[in-house]
Design a protein around this motif. Structure first.
Motif, PDB file in Angstrom:
ATOM      1  N   UNK A 106       0.817  -1.393   0.085  1.00 38.56           N
ATOM      2  CA  UNK A 106      -0.048  -0.100  -0.024  1.00 38.56           C
ATOM      3  C   UNK A 106       0.820   1.419  -0.162  1.00 38.56           C
ATOM      4  N   UNK A 107       1.789   1.330   0.971  1.00 41.39           N
ATOM      5  CA  UNK A 107       2.931   2.483   1.039  1.00 41.39           C
ATOM      6  C   UNK A 107       3.540   2.570  -0.586  1.00 41.39           C
ATOM      7  N   UNK A 108       3.864   1.678  -0.984  1.00 43.07           N
ATOM      8  CA  UNK A 108       4.404   1.625  -2.546  1.00 43.07           C
ATOM      9  C   UNK A 108       3.374   2.289  -3.494  1.00 43.07           C
ATOM     10  N   UNK A 109       2.337   1.546  -3.345  1.00 44.17           N
ATOM     11  CA  UNK A 109       1.331   2.184  -4.166  1.00 44.17           C
ATOM     12  C   UNK A 109       1.169   3.747  -4.238  1.00 44.17           C
ATOM     13  N   UNK A 110       0.801   4.058  -2.894  1.00 41.68           N
ATOM     14  CA  UNK A 110       0.643   5.475  -2.725  1.00 41.68           C
ATOM     15  C   UNK A 110       1.971   6.386  -3.127  1.00 41.68           C
ATOM     16  N   UNK A 111       3.150   5.798  -2.948  1.00 41.66           N
ATOM     17  CA  UNK A 111       4.385   6.600  -3.496  1.00 41.66           C
ATOM     18  C   UNK A 111       4.271   6.661  -5.005  1.00 41.66           C
ATOM     19  N   UNK A 112       4.015   5.562  -5.502  1.00 47.26           N
ATOM     20  CA  UNK A 112       3.801   5.535  -7.089  1.00 47.26           C
ATOM     21  C   UNK A 112       2.891   6.567  -7.706  1.00 47.26           C
ATOM     22  N   UNK A 113       1.773   6.663  -7.095  1.00 46.67           N
ATOM     23  CA  UNK A 113       0.683   7.650  -7.638  1.00 46.67           C
ATOM     24  C   UNK A 113       0.836   8.843  -6.829  1.00 46.67           C
ATOM     25  N   UNK A 114       1.416   9.144  -5.891  1.00 51.21           N
ATOM     26  CA  UNK A 114       1.330  10.524  -5.510  1.00 51.21           C
ATOM     27  C   UNK A 114       2.617  11.001  -4.839  1.00 51.21           C
ATOM     28  N   UNK A 115       3.738  10.192  -4.955  1.00 46.72           N
ATOM     29  CA  UNK A 115       5.125  10.618  -4.314  1.00 46.72           C
ATOM     30  C   UNK A 115       5.127  10.710  -2.827  1.00 46.72           C
ATOM     31  N   UNK A 116       5.991  11.572  -2.269  1.00 49.53           N
ATOM     32  CA  UNK A 116       5.837  11.886  -0.856  1.00 49.53           C
ATOM     33  C   UNK A 116       6.379  13.262  -0.620  1.00 49.53           C
ATOM     34  N   UNK A 117       5.947  13.866   0.472  1.00 48.99           N
ATOM     35  CA  UNK A 117       6.240  15.295   0.743  1.00 48.99           C
ATOM     36  C   UNK A 117       7.683  15.533   1.109  1.00 48.99           C
ATOM     37  N   UNK A 118       8.088  16.735   1.163  1.00 51.52           N
ATOM     38  CA  UNK A 118       9.294  17.122   1.323  1.00 51.52           C
ATOM     39  C   UNK A 118       9.806  16.625   2.553  1.00 51.52           C
ATOM     40  N   UNK A 119       9.117  16.724   3.767  1.00 51.87           N
ATOM     41  CA  UNK A 119       9.731  16.229   5.033  1.00 51.87           C
ATOM     42  C   UNK A 119       9.914  14.629   4.794  1.00 51.87           C
ATOM     43  N   UNK A 120       8.986  13.963   4.394  1.00 51.61           N
ATOM     44  CA  UNK A 120       9.333  12.344   4.493  1.00 51.61           C
ATOM     45  C   UNK A 120      10.648  12.215   3.435  1.00 51.61           C
ATOM     46  N   UNK A 121      10.646  12.877   2.320  1.00 50.04           N
ATOM     47  CA  UNK A 121      11.965  12.663   1.390  1.00 50.04           C
ATOM     48  C   UNK A 121      13.281  12.977   2.106  1.00 50.04           C
ATOM     49  N   UNK A 122      13.232  14.082   3.051  1.00 52.07           N
ATOM     50  CA  UNK A 122      14.271  14.419   3.671  1.00 52.07           C
ATOM     51  C   UNK A 122      14.517  13.556   5.025  1.00 52.07           C
ATOM     52  N   UNK A 123      13.874  13.101   5.642  1.00 54.88           N
ATOM     53  CA  UNK A 123      14.144  12.515   6.816  1.00 54.88           C
ATOM     54  C   UNK A 123      14.516  11.035   6.778  1.00 54.88           C
ATOM     55  N   UNK A 124      14.033  10.674   5.302  1.00 53.09           N
ATOM     56  CA  UNK A 124      14.371   9.145   4.848  1.00 53.09           C
ATOM     57  C   UNK A 124      15.602   9.010   4.105  1.00 53.09           C
ATOM     58  N   UNK A 125      16.195  10.427   3.759  1.00 54.67           N
ATOM     59  CA  UNK A 125      17.384  10.477   3.350  1.00 54.67           C
ATOM     60  C   UNK A 125      18.581  10.451   4.383  1.00 54.67           C
ATOM     61  N   UNK A 126      18.972   9.576   5.077  1.00 56.29           N
ATOM     62  CA  UNK A 126      19.678   9.334   6.125  1.00 56.29           C
ATOM     63  C   UNK A 126      21.185   9.529   6.002  1.00 56.29           C
TER      64      UNK A 126
END
Length: 305
Positions: free
Chosen positions: A113-133
Motif C-alpha cells: 500500500x505504501x509503495x502504491x501510494x508513493x507510485x501515484x502521489x510521491x511523498x512530501x518534502x519532510x518525508x523525503x528529507x528524513x528518509x535520506x539519512x
C-alpha cells in the motif's frame, strides 16, 4: 473456510512481486486489504501492538453497520500510515501467516500500500528529507554545523517552526548528531587468528549504519571492544550507504534498489571472503537478512550476503 484455527508451523515469507504492475493496482490492492482487514477484525489478537490495529478496529466499530463493508476505503490509509513495518504481528501474534491457507502477511500488505501510494502521489518534502539519512548525516556532521544543528533541534522557537513548516512535532525528541563519526575514528583489529565456529565464520566485517556513524558512534566502538575482547578479527566494510529501510517505509522501492546496488558489491566481496557481516542496528540487519532477499529473490549477490 479453514479447518484450522491457526498454523502451528514456522512463519514463511513469500517474495515481494513489486515489479509486477498489478502490485500497484488500486482495485486489486483494495480487494486484498478488505480480505485481510476482515480476517483481522474477526481475530483481534494484534490489538496491543502498534496503533494500526486499534485504528482499524475503531473504524469498523464506529461504522454504520459495525462491519468492514461500511468503512470508507479512503480510511484504509489511516491504517496504512500507522504501520511502520516492525513485523511483530507477523512474527509473534498472527495465527494465519503462511503457510496457513489464509496467507496473511500484514506488514508486507502495508508495504504494498505504501509503495502504491508513493507510485501515484510521491511523498512530501519532510518525508523525503528524513528518509535520506546519509544525506542528512553528512550535512549535519560537518564541523561547526553539527553544533548548530543540535542547538536548533533543542530550541523551542525553531522547533515550533519545524512543526509548522515540516510537520515534525515540536515535542518529538530528535537524535543528536556527532562531529566524531564512527567510521572516521573506528579502530578495528584484524590481527587475531581466525577461528571458525561450527556454523559461524571466525572473522567479522562491520556495516556501521547511518545511526551509528552519524548519531551514536559509541555503539560501534563498544562492538569493536567486544570483538577485540573475544579475540575475533574485525574490519569495517570498505564503503557503505544507507541500508534502505527509511525508503522502504516510505514505499520508495526504486530508491531501495539504488541503495542495494551501492551496498551489495562491497558486502559480497566480504561474504565471499568468509566474513560474518555484523550490524548493530536491528532494522539494518533486517533489511539484509529478510527484506532485500524478498524484494530481489533472483539476485544471487543479495542472497549470498
Amino acid at each position: 473456510m479453514s479447518t484450522r484455527e491457526g498454523s502451528l508451523e514456522a512463519p514463511k515469507r513469500h517474495p515481494i512481486d513489486w515489479k509486477n504492475p498489478d502490485f500497484y493496482n488500486e482495485a486489486s490492492l483494495n480487494q486484498e486489504m478488505e480480505r485481510v482487514f476482515d480476517i483481522c477484525q474477526g481475530c483481534r489478537r494484534c490489538v496491543n501492538l502498534c496503533t494500526a490495529f486499534p485504528r482499524l478496529f475503531d473504524l469498523i466499530d464506529e461504522s454504520a453497520t459495525g462491519e468492514l463493508d461500511s468503512v470508507n476505503k479512503n480510511q484504509f490509509w489511516e491504517v496504512v500510515d500507522r504501520c511502520y513495518l516492525c513485523d511483530m504481528c507477523f512474527m509473534t501474534k498472527c495465527p494465519y501467516v503462511p503457510p496457513h491457507e489464509w496467507n496473511i502477511d500484514f506488514p508486507h500488505l502495508m508495504l504494498r500500500a505504501k509503495a502504491a501510494k508513493y507510485k501515484s502521489k510521491g511523498a512530501g518534502f519532510r518525508d523525503k528529507l528524513l528518509s535520506s539519512t546519509d544525506l542528512m548525516g553528512k550535512l549535519a556532521t560537518i564541523p561547526v554545523v553539527v553544533q548548530t544543528v543540535n542547538a536548533i533541534n533543542k530550541t523551542p522557537v525553531t522547533r515550533k517552526l519545524m512543526d509548522s513548516m515540516l510537520g515534525i512535532h515540536a515535542d518529538r525528541k530528535l537524535p543528536e548528531y556527532t562531529a566524531n563519526k564512527f567510521r572516521s575514528n573506528a579502530k578495528s583489529n584484524d590481527t587475531f587468528p581466525v577461528k571458525d565456529g561450527t556454523r559461524t565464520p571466525g572473522k567479522v566485517a562491520i556495516y556501521a549504519t547511518c545511526y551509528i556513524n552519524y548519531n551514536e558512534p559509541g555503539i560501534g566502538h563498544d562492538l569493536l571492544k567486544i570483538l577485540e575482547h573475544n579475540e575475533i578479527p574485525a574490519c569495517l566494510v570498505e564503503k557503505e550507504a544507507c541500508c534502505g529501510m527509511p525508503k522502504l517505509e516510505l514505499g520508495d522501492l526504486e530508491a531501495v534498489e539504488k541503495l542495494k546496488n551501492e551496498n551489495i558489491p562491497h558486502l559480497l566481496k566480504l561474504a565471499q571472503a568468509g566474513y560474518a557481516i555484523l550490524s548493530a542496528v536491528p532494522s539494518c540487519t533486517l533489511m539484509y537478512k529478510q527484506e532485500l532477499p524478498l524484494l530481489f529473490p533472483d539476485d544471487e549477490a543479495v542472497q549470498a550476503v
